[in-house]
Design an enzyme around this catalytic site. Structure first.
Site, mmCIF file in Angstrom:
data_model
loop_
_atom_site.group_PDB
_atom_site.id
_atom_site.type_symbol
_atom_site.label_atom_id
_atom_site.label_comp_id
_atom_site.label_asym_id
_atom_site.label_seq_id
_atom_site.Cartn_x
_atom_site.Cartn_y
_atom_site.Cartn_z
ATOM 1 C CB SER A 7 15.203 28.699 10.514
ATOM 2 O OG SER A 7 14.060 29.389 10.067
ATOM 3 C CG HIS A 32 15.722 32.505 12.785
ATOM 4 N ND1 HIS A 32 16.398 33.700 12.836
ATOM 5 C CD2 HIS A 32 15.021 32.527 11.634
ATOM 6 C CE1 HIS A 32 16.115 34.412 11.754
ATOM 7 N NE2 HIS A 32 15.280 33.724 11.009
ATOM 8 C CG ASP A 34 11.887 32.793 9.307
ATOM 9 O OD1 ASP A 34 12.635 33.759 9.471
ATOM 10 O OD2 ASP A 34 12.291 31.670 8.951
ATOM 11 C CG MET A 36 7.584 34.913 5.975
ATOM 12 S SD MET A 36 7.825 33.573 4.798
ATOM 13 C CE MET A 36 9.340 32.830 5.435
ATOM 14 C CG HIS A 65 13.940 37.137 9.990
ATOM 15 N ND1 HIS A 65 14.342 36.257 9.003
ATOM 16 C CD2 HIS A 65 13.973 38.367 9.419
ATOM 17 C CE1 HIS A 65 14.602 36.924 7.888
ATOM 18 N NE2 HIS A 65 14.375 38.204 8.112
ATOM 19 C CG MET A 67 11.325 38.201 6.256
ATOM 20 S SD MET A 67 11.522 36.442 5.872
ATOM 21 C CE MET A 67 11.228 35.757 7.494
ATOM 22 C CG MET A 136 17.935 38.362 4.832
ATOM 23 S SD MET A 136 17.439 37.028 5.940
ATOM 24 C CE MET A 136 16.859 35.781 4.794
ATOM 25 N N GLY A 141 11.917 34.680 2.326
ATOM 26 C CA GLY A 141 10.581 34.200 1.974
ATOM 27 C C GLY A 141 10.453 32.685 1.908
ATOM 28 N N GLY A 144 15.242 26.399 2.106
ATOM 29 C CA GLY A 144 15.789 25.472 1.123
ATOM 30 C C GLY A 144 16.371 26.104 -0.127
ATOM 31 C CG ASP A 175 17.722 33.463 7.985
ATOM 32 O OD1 ASP A 175 17.657 32.252 7.731
ATOM 33 O OD2 ASP A 175 16.724 34.174 8.250
ATOM 34 N N GLY A 176 19.875 31.678 5.612
ATOM 35 C CA GLY A 176 19.522 31.232 4.265
ATOM 36 C C GLY A 176 20.614 30.418 3.619
ATOM 37 N N GLY A 177 20.296 29.157 3.337
ATOM 38 C CA GLY A 177 21.253 28.293 2.647
ATOM 39 C C GLY A 177 22.471 27.927 3.487
HETATM 40 C C1 DX5 Z 1 13.938 32.602 4.816
HETATM 41 C C2 DX5 Z 1 13.945 32.511 6.315
HETATM 42 C C3 DX5 Z 1 14.897 31.528 6.860
HETATM 43 C C4 DX5 Z 1 14.678 30.116 6.412
HETATM 44 C C5 DX5 Z 1 16.041 29.511 6.251
HETATM 45 O O1 DX5 Z 1 13.343 33.766 4.419
HETATM 46 O O2 DX5 Z 1 14.261 33.774 6.885
HETATM 47 O O3 DX5 Z 1 15.010 31.602 8.282
HETATM 48 O O4 DX5 Z 1 13.898 29.348 7.275
HETATM 49 O O5 DX5 Z 1 15.917 28.274 5.671
HETATM 50 P P1 DX5 Z 1 17.139 27.444 5.077
HETATM 51 O O6 DX5 Z 1 18.153 27.298 6.164
HETATM 52 O O7 DX5 Z 1 16.508 26.191 4.663
HETATM 53 O O8 DX5 Z 1 17.691 28.252 3.924
HETATM 54 ZN ZN ZN Z 2 14.723 34.018 8.990
#
Ligand code: DX5
Ligand code: ZN
Length: 214
Positions: A7, A32, A34, A36, A65, A67, A136, A141, A144, A175-177
């Site tokens: 990402s 990937h 993002d 927003m 992606h 958002m 997700m 948003g 980390g 996606d996320g963590g």
């Molecule tokens: C969060 C994004 C992710 C983000 C993931 O809303 O959609 O793509 O960059 O970041 P990590 O892998 O650090 O959780």
């Molecule tokens: Zn994302």
């Protein structure tokens, strides 16, 4: 085969082109990206102009992606800037079928995303329209954040439905963590496409991508 997508939100923004090349050299399947809008999520990220710059720096598949509310309004611009797939949020629009149709008409792949709290029950009727189902594993948003374990049940359920319907072409993306530990949980539950930001951009990306594919 497990696909891995860094990402770019976690990259060093002072050198986006180099970071994109780093992803390609590390063997990533896609980047990937993002977007927003400050409303659907209370944060801003990169612009379509940055997507175009990345598109000039790499041949990698660009998985965007979004958002944002009213995703329809952003599609043409993103395709013009190099998007190869556009994933929008189920929660962000009333016009889901029209949005699918328009993304297809623009010649790119279609993804549908669900926030952690959103029920999977809304999804089966859309499965034959999408290439990627993004579940997700954090609230969208920010990078980390900590992985939300509850989503594993949703991944299992999605995998079972997709297999039962013999729709094997659909990717289940998380996606996320995502790191080496949470990735394994997701893959065991049935995900085959892993997005990771913080984890991949720190240290040896190539070794980490290989680790995620194990
Ligand atoms: C969060 C994004 C992710 C983000 C993931 O809303 O959609 O793509 O960059 O970041 P990590 O892998 O650090 O959780
Ligand atoms: Zn994302």
């Amino acid at each position: 085969m497990i696909k891995v997508e860094p990402s770019i939100f976690a990259a060093d923004f002072t050198k986006l082109g180099e970071e994109a090349k780093r992803c390609a050299d590390a063997g990533a399947d896609a980047i990937h990206f993002d977007i927003m809008d400050g409303h659907f999520v209370r944060n801003l990220s990169l612009s379509p102009k940055a997507l175009a710059a990345i598109n000039r720096s790499t041949d990698l598949f660009l998985d965007v992606h979004i958002m944002v509310y009213n995703p329809f309004e952003y599609i043409e611009k993103l395709v013009e800037c190099g998007a190869d797939q556009i994933t929008f949020h189920l929660e962000a629009t009333e016009n889901i079928p029209e949005t699918f149709e328009f993304i297809r008409k623009c010649g790119v792949k279609v993804g549908l995303a669900l926030c952690p709290e959103t029920s999977y029950s809304l999804i089966p009727k859309y499965l034959d329209k999408i290439d990627t189902l993004l579940l997700m594993t954090v609230n969208p948003g920010w990078g980390g954040q900590a992985f939300i374990t509850d989503v594993l049940d949703k991944i299992r359920f999605a995998r079972k439905t997709i297999d039962d319907l013999d729709l094997k072409g659909i990717d289940i993306q998380v996606d996320g963590g995502i790191d080496d530990k949470t990735a394994k949980l997701c893959v065991e539950a049935g995900a085959n496409n892993l997005v990771a930001g913080t984890y991949l951009f720190k240290g040896d990306m190539k070794a980490k991508i290989q680790e995620l594919r194990l």
